[in-house]
Scaffold this active site. Structure first.
Site, PDB file in Angstrom:
ATOM      1  N   VAL A 225       0.838  -1.203   0.000  1.00  0.00           N
ATOM      2  CA  VAL A 225       0.000   0.000   0.000  1.00  0.00           C
ATOM      3  C   VAL A 225       0.872   1.252   0.000  1.00  0.00           C
ATOM      4  CG1 VAL A 225      -1.999  -1.083   1.092  1.00  0.00           C
ATOM      5  CG2 VAL A 225      -0.198  -0.082   2.530  1.00  0.00           C
ATOM      6  N   ARG A 227       4.135   2.424  -2.377  1.00  0.00           N
ATOM      7  CA  ARG A 227       4.303   2.898  -3.748  1.00  0.00           C
ATOM      8  C   ARG A 227       4.718   1.719  -4.615  1.00  0.00           C
ATOM      9  NH1 ARG A 227       1.714   6.709  -2.679  1.00  0.00           N
ATOM     10  NH2 ARG A 227       2.187   8.931  -2.953  1.00  0.00           N
ATOM     11  N   ASP A 251      -2.089  -2.549  -4.088  1.00  0.00           N
ATOM     12  CA  ASP A 251      -2.918  -1.363  -4.276  1.00  0.00           C
ATOM     13  C   ASP A 251      -2.188  -0.290  -5.080  1.00  0.00           C
ATOM     14  OD1 ASP A 251      -5.403   0.096  -3.661  1.00  0.00           O
ATOM     15  OD2 ASP A 251      -4.094   1.422  -2.491  1.00  0.00           O
ATOM     16  N   GLU A 256       0.481   3.318 -13.292  1.00  0.00           N
ATOM     17  CA  GLU A 256      -0.934   3.407 -12.927  1.00  0.00           C
ATOM     18  C   GLU A 256      -1.679   4.281 -13.919  1.00  0.00           C
ATOM     19  OE1 GLU A 256      -1.274   4.659  -8.852  1.00  0.00           O
ATOM     20  OE2 GLU A 256      -0.129   2.943  -8.099  1.00  0.00           O
ATOM     21  N   HIS A 275      -5.300   1.769  -6.277  1.00  0.00           N
ATOM     22  CA  HIS A 275      -4.712   2.842  -5.459  1.00  0.00           C
ATOM     23  C   HIS A 275      -5.795   3.545  -4.640  1.00  0.00           C
ATOM     24  CE1 HIS A 275      -1.015   5.702  -5.276  1.00  0.00           C
ATOM     25  NE2 HIS A 275      -1.688   5.729  -4.142  1.00  0.00           N
ATOM     26  N   SER A 277      -6.446   2.505  -1.077  1.00  0.00           N
ATOM     27  CA  SER A 277      -6.409   2.023   0.304  1.00  0.00           C
ATOM     28  C   SER A 277      -6.665   3.122   1.331  1.00  0.00           C
ATOM     29  CB  SER A 277      -5.058   1.358   0.603  1.00  0.00           C
ATOM     30  OG  SER A 277      -3.992   2.280   0.486  1.00  0.00           O
TER      31      SER A 277
END
Length: 319
Positions: A225, A227, A251, A256, A275, A277
């Site tokens: 969670v 990077r 996550d 991304e 992404h 969380s």
């Protein structure tokens, strides 16, 4: 120019945003900009609110920042803002530390329970109307190695301890209840759960590589969670395909949104989330409360909170 007493009571503020603008910010001194227009908006700006914290526009538009004194990001991580020109400047950088701690800890606990209790299989069987009884795993008594000794990592440690898990917390340096980073290789063989919640810095980039994955038990699972850059994704894919670890919940990713052709979408034992969380109902308003408090301090010439040590890439101490 550094932030110091005697700032203007109504500084010019530029907000870098994507589709959505932040709530509750307006006025004659406020400018709104996107990736494409930031260079045009920056001249004359004193305060930059990076609402779109996934953007690299600040780096590209930096030559236009002629009067900038303070940059605030609506995120805990500042890796997209740590570039040489900002590092070498006297511009103060602050982050939104404190907003995401508990939500991210709750999310990690949810992922632990989902994997231990095999909820993805249950949901899939339900869609097929298939009655499939099986045993699940006990969470209490398992060991979580949590990498990240800051507020998020500590919140995760408290949350998983509450359900009976043992925690080994790893930070940059040793302190009470926290191992120094150099202790991580020796802790990996103990981990049932390896939780990555560290900031992305030169010291942490690629920390979960083939060697680190090889040190984990075959029954271990990875949760990231922090990077995406903390993980060498190709090495993780190899470890998952080879059965060298039992699974992963991710996550954050190197790229991304996660590309549709990424093998991570389909690998058994992998949970992919976008992404999210730390994003709970009301998080945008909480982010703006943090910025508004610091803006009031800036206008009054008072010390700002959440000042990032630009050489380290995160906030040190309690402010």
């Amino acid at each position: 120019m550094p932030v110091s007493p005697g700032q203007r009571s109504h500084p010019t503020i530029t907000v870098l945003h994507a589709e959505d603008r932040p709530p509750g910010i307006e006025g004659d001194e406020v400018r709104f900009a996107t990736d494409k227009t930031l260079s045009d908006a920056l001249p004359g700006t004193e305060v930059l609110l990076v609402w779109d914290f996934t953007s690299d526009a600040v780096r590209h538009a930096w030559p236009a920042a002629d009067t900038l004194r303070w940059v605030h990001t609506a995120s805990a991580g500042v890796d997209r803002l740590i570039f040489p020109e900002l590092l070498d400047s006297a511009v103060t950088l602050t982050n939104s530390r404190g907003v995401f701690d508990v939500p991210m800890a709750e999310y990690v606990l949810g992922l632990v329970l989902a994997m231990a209790k095999d909820l993805p299989t249950t949901f899939a069987a339900q869609q097929r109307r298939e009655w499939r009884h099986r045993d699940s795993e006990r969470v209490a008594g398992t060991c979580a190695v949590v990498v990240g000794g800051g507020p998020i990592g500590r919140a995760i440690a408290r949350m998983v301890t509450a359900v009976g898990m043992r925690v080994e917390l790893v930070g940059r340096s040793a302190s009470e209840g926290v191992h120094e980073a150099g202790a991580l290789p020796g802790l990996l063989p103990r981990a049932d759960w390896l939780v990555l919640a560290a900031p992305l810095t030169e010291a942490t980039r690629g920390m979960l590589d083939a060697a680190a994955l090889a040190a984990l038990r075959p029954s271990a699972r990875v949760i990231n969670v922090g990077r995406g850059g903390l993980v060498v994704e190709s090495d993780l894919v190899d470890a998952l395909r080879g059965g060298h670890i039992a699974g992963a919940a991710l996550d954050v990713f190197a790229s991304e949104p996660l590309p549709p052709d990424s093998p991570l979408w389909d690998l058994p034992g992998v949970i992919v989330s976008p992404h999210m969380s730390g994003d709970v109902l009301g998080w945008r308003e909480e982010l703006m409360e943090v910025f508004a408090e610091n803006l009031a301090r800036y206008r009054a010439g008072e010390p700002l909170r959440n000042v990032v040590d630009k050489t380290l890439g995160y906030v040190t101490g309690g402010t």
